[in-house]
Each structure stands twice: as structure tokens, then as C-alpha cells.
Design a protein around this motif. Sequence first.
Motif, PDB file in Angstrom:
ATOM      1  N   VAL A 134      -5.636  42.509   5.912  1.00  0.00           N
ATOM      2  CA  VAL A 134      -5.866  40.920   5.395  1.00  0.00           C
ATOM      3  C   VAL A 134      -7.050  41.038   4.300  1.00  0.00           C
ATOM      4  O   VAL A 134      -7.256  39.950   3.572  1.00  0.00           O
ATOM      5  CB  VAL A 134      -6.344  40.260   6.465  1.00  0.00           C
ATOM      6  CG1 VAL A 134      -7.784  40.249   7.067  1.00  0.00           C
ATOM      7  CG2 VAL A 134      -6.270  38.646   6.397  1.00  0.00           C
ATOM      8  N   SER A 135      -7.808  41.995   4.227  1.00  0.00           N
ATOM      9  CA  SER A 135      -8.775  42.007   3.139  1.00  0.00           C
ATOM     10  C   SER A 135      -8.377  42.291   1.904  1.00  0.00           C
ATOM     11  O   SER A 135      -9.017  41.809   0.694  1.00  0.00           O
ATOM     12  CB  SER A 135      -9.779  43.261   3.356  1.00  0.00           C
ATOM     13  OG  SER A 135      -9.017  44.703   3.421  1.00  0.00           O
ATOM     14  N   ARG A 136      -7.184  42.604   1.591  1.00  0.00           N
ATOM     15  CA  ARG A 136      -6.383  42.894   0.466  1.00  0.00           C
ATOM     16  C   ARG A 136      -5.872  41.434   0.019  1.00  0.00           C
ATOM     17  O   ARG A 136      -5.379  41.508  -1.114  1.00  0.00           O
ATOM     18  CB  ARG A 136      -5.073  43.777   0.657  1.00  0.00           C
ATOM     19  CG  ARG A 136      -5.528  45.270   0.990  1.00  0.00           C
ATOM     20  CD  ARG A 136      -4.598  46.365   0.487  1.00  0.00           C
ATOM     21  NE  ARG A 136      -3.281  46.180   1.733  1.00  0.00           N
ATOM     22  CZ  ARG A 136      -3.313  46.753   2.849  1.00  0.00           C
ATOM     23  NH1 ARG A 136      -4.420  47.628   3.129  1.00  0.00           N
ATOM     24  NH2 ARG A 136      -2.222  46.867   3.614  1.00  0.00           N
ATOM     25  N   ILE A 137      -5.684  40.626   0.530  1.00  0.00           N
ATOM     26  CA  ILE A 137      -5.377  39.132   0.241  1.00  0.00           C
ATOM     27  C   ILE A 137      -6.261  38.001   0.316  1.00  0.00           C
ATOM     28  O   ILE A 137      -6.117  36.844  -0.065  1.00  0.00           O
ATOM     29  CB  ILE A 137      -3.974  38.872   1.037  1.00  0.00           C
ATOM     30  CG1 ILE A 137      -4.154  38.794   2.629  1.00  0.00           C
ATOM     31  CG2 ILE A 137      -2.996  39.841   0.549  1.00  0.00           C
ATOM     32  CD1 ILE A 137      -2.811  38.001   3.254  1.00  0.00           C
ATOM     33  N   VAL A 138      -7.306  38.294   0.702  1.00  0.00           N
ATOM     34  CA  VAL A 138      -8.403  37.223   0.838  1.00  0.00           C
ATOM     35  C   VAL A 138      -9.906  37.845   0.226  1.00  0.00           C
ATOM     36  O   VAL A 138      -9.932  38.874   0.016  1.00  0.00           O
ATOM     37  CB  VAL A 138      -8.791  36.784   2.367  1.00  0.00           C
ATOM     38  CG1 VAL A 138      -7.654  36.201   2.938  1.00  0.00           C
ATOM     39  CG2 VAL A 138      -9.541  38.148   3.103  1.00  0.00           C
ATOM     40  N   GLY A 139     -10.904  36.799  -0.161  1.00  0.00           N
ATOM     41  CA  GLY A 139     -12.011  37.346  -0.996  1.00  0.00           C
ATOM     42  C   GLY A 139     -13.069  37.424   0.068  1.00  0.00           C
ATOM     43  O   GLY A 139     -14.359  37.708  -0.312  1.00  0.00           O
ATOM     44  N   ARG A 140     -13.171  36.990   1.415  1.00  0.00           N
ATOM     45  CA  ARG A 140     -13.946  36.821   2.432  1.00  0.00           C
ATOM     46  C   ARG A 140     -14.199  38.201   2.887  1.00  0.00           C
ATOM     47  O   ARG A 140     -13.501  39.162   2.664  1.00  0.00           O
ATOM     48  CB  ARG A 140     -13.584  35.954   3.347  1.00  0.00           C
ATOM     49  CG  ARG A 140     -12.702  36.469   4.359  1.00  0.00           C
ATOM     50  CD  ARG A 140     -12.230  35.038   5.202  1.00  0.00           C
ATOM     51  NE  ARG A 140     -11.507  34.053   4.631  1.00  0.00           N
ATOM     52  CZ  ARG A 140     -10.868  33.176   5.001  1.00  0.00           C
ATOM     53  NH1 ARG A 140     -10.936  32.962   6.451  1.00  0.00           N
ATOM     54  NH2 ARG A 140     -10.200  32.145   4.124  1.00  0.00           N
ATOM     55  N   ASP A 141     -15.283  38.492   3.799  1.00  0.00           N
ATOM     56  CA  ASP A 141     -15.713  39.864   4.465  1.00  0.00           C
ATOM     57  C   ASP A 141     -14.694  39.603   5.893  1.00  0.00           C
ATOM     58  O   ASP A 141     -14.946  38.526   6.574  1.00  0.00           O
ATOM     59  CB  ASP A 141     -16.981  39.737   4.813  1.00  0.00           C
ATOM     60  CG  ASP A 141     -17.631  40.918   5.645  1.00  0.00           C
ATOM     61  OD1 ASP A 141     -16.603  41.637   5.989  1.00  0.00           O
ATOM     62  OD2 ASP A 141     -18.741  40.936   5.748  1.00  0.00           O
TER      63      ASP A 141
END
Length: 333
Positions: A134-141
Motif C-alpha cells: 500500500v505504500s506504493r500507492i499512498v503518500g502517508r507513512d
Amino acid sequence: MSDEALKNIILCISVTMAYILDMLFGDPLGKYHPVCFMGKLISFLDDWLNDEFDTPGKQIFKGLLTAFIVILSCFAFSGGIIYLCYRFAGKYVLMIFVILISDTCIALHSMKKEALNVVEELDVKGIEAGREAVSRIVGRDTSELDDKGILRAAVESVAESTCDGVVAPLFYLLVGGPVLAFVYKAVSTMDSMLGYKNEKYLYFGRAAAILDDLFNFIPSRISALAWCLAAFICGEDGKGAFRIWRRDRYNHESPNSAQTESACAGSLGIRLGGNAVYFGEVKEKPYIGDDTRSIQRQDVARACRLMNETSFIVLGIGLIIRMAILYFVQGIK
């Protein structure tokens, strides 16, 4: 048939073909995708111009200069290719290049693939793999997200990307052709890289963030209304989508981000939004939707289906309007 009518018909056919190709096959260019080169140019200008010791006014000016250089470069590149094809290569080669450029602006297949991969990684390899996916599609930590947080982030990304990656490119393709869509893609990429309200980008990234808000103002609202219609067609809660959209569409600091997210939350009967961590700092964000039930794995697939239907609705209505204008205003001769 006039040259103007022919160009309009070529555009409509090309946009439709680009949409179908992206839906079926996704991005064929990989690391040679134009967005990668946009990203490299933006990173170069960021490293060159962004100085933390500059005054806020100077940082804003340099951010404007960065935006001007990136937009002008993308306009010249795409416009130059289209002009050369039109001037020297003929209508069939022109159509091929318009299809290729248009295809690079649409990200329907890749978004759906990445979102569904989050669920697969979470199911097969566990929570750490889900966080990585999911880190690949969102900008949050994402390092502290539990399984519900991972799924919520994936659904939010699908909803927001319905506008950024699909509807807005289709809108600008149909309004101004591949050159305007290419410029939009440059603005969207700049915002994703520079449009943060942290110490480094608060002033330098302001131009990118404002431009992105302006470019997405109309498409985000089209996305939300089309999502509500798609909910009815797909057997989801269309009334809930419209109700939550009307109530929560401004539950975000951006004037656009909550538009499609609120329609998504209402259509699925879940709650999105809430606090998130960016660059090690907790950012307080309001909730979107009602907490009527816990988010489930299948909600990601349901959101992807709604994204597909939303894009199809926008493309269909857009083509009808474009051809109607061509017929009734310009005249087909």
C-alpha cells in the motif's frame, strides 16, 4: 469533411482506443513512461532550486519557475510530436501517436492492479507485505497501519485516483487533446512530489499544489457524480453515495480530494479519512462517511469495480458531448 471535423473524429477514436488499451493491458512502457521522465526533471529542479535558507518569497518564486519549466517542457514535447505527425506523417500515423500519448495519461489498469495487489499481499504474506504494497500507492507513512488501516488506505487511493489517474486525464483529452492531458499529467506529478505542507515544500511546492487544485476542480466533481451513478448501476448504495458526497465532500483541506472519496464511502457504507502520518508527523484529518460497519477485503475490489464503471460513464458522456458539439455547432461536412 473539413480538417477540423476530421481532427475531432480522430481525437474521439484515439481517446477511446487509448482507454481500451489501458484497461486491457495497462502501461507497456515501464521505466520509459513519460511520467518517469517528468519525475526526473522535477527532482532535478527540486535539487537545483529548492534551498531551505531562501526567504519564503524566494522559495515561492522558485516553485513557480519549476512549474513553468516542467509545464513548458511537457507542452513542447507532446505538442511537437503531434505537430510533426500532423505536418509530415499523415492522419494514420497521427492517430497512432495520439493513441500512445493518450494511453500514457490514463492509469486505470495500473491503479486497479496495485490496489488488488495490496489485498493479495496482505492475505498471502501478512501485514508487513500489505504495508509495503500500500505504500506504493499512498503518500502517508504505512509502517504502523493495521490490516483495517491498510485496506482503508487502498480504498481511499482508488477513490482519489479515479479522478487523478482516470477521469481528469479523460476530461482533458476530450477538452483539449493529448497536449492538454499531458500538461495535466505534469501538474499532477509535480503535486505528488512537491505539494506537501512540510518544512521543505511549504513554500516551494505551493505553486504545484495550487495548480493541481485548479486542474482538478471540475474533474473531481465530475468523478464524484459519475461515481454516484456508477453505484446505482453496480448495485451499490447510490443514494448513500450521493448523500455522503453532499455532506462530506469538503472534509479535506484540499477542495477536491474528498469529492470522490465521499461518494466512495457512501456507496460502500464505510468510513474513510481520519488522522494519518506524513513524514513522521501525525496530520489530523476529518472522517468521511459513516462508521456503519468495518471495512473488509472485498471493499477494495468493489471500489475498483466502481472506478471502472465511473470511468466508462465519463468517457461515454464525454464522447457524446464532443460529437454533439461537432455536429450541431461546428457542423460535419
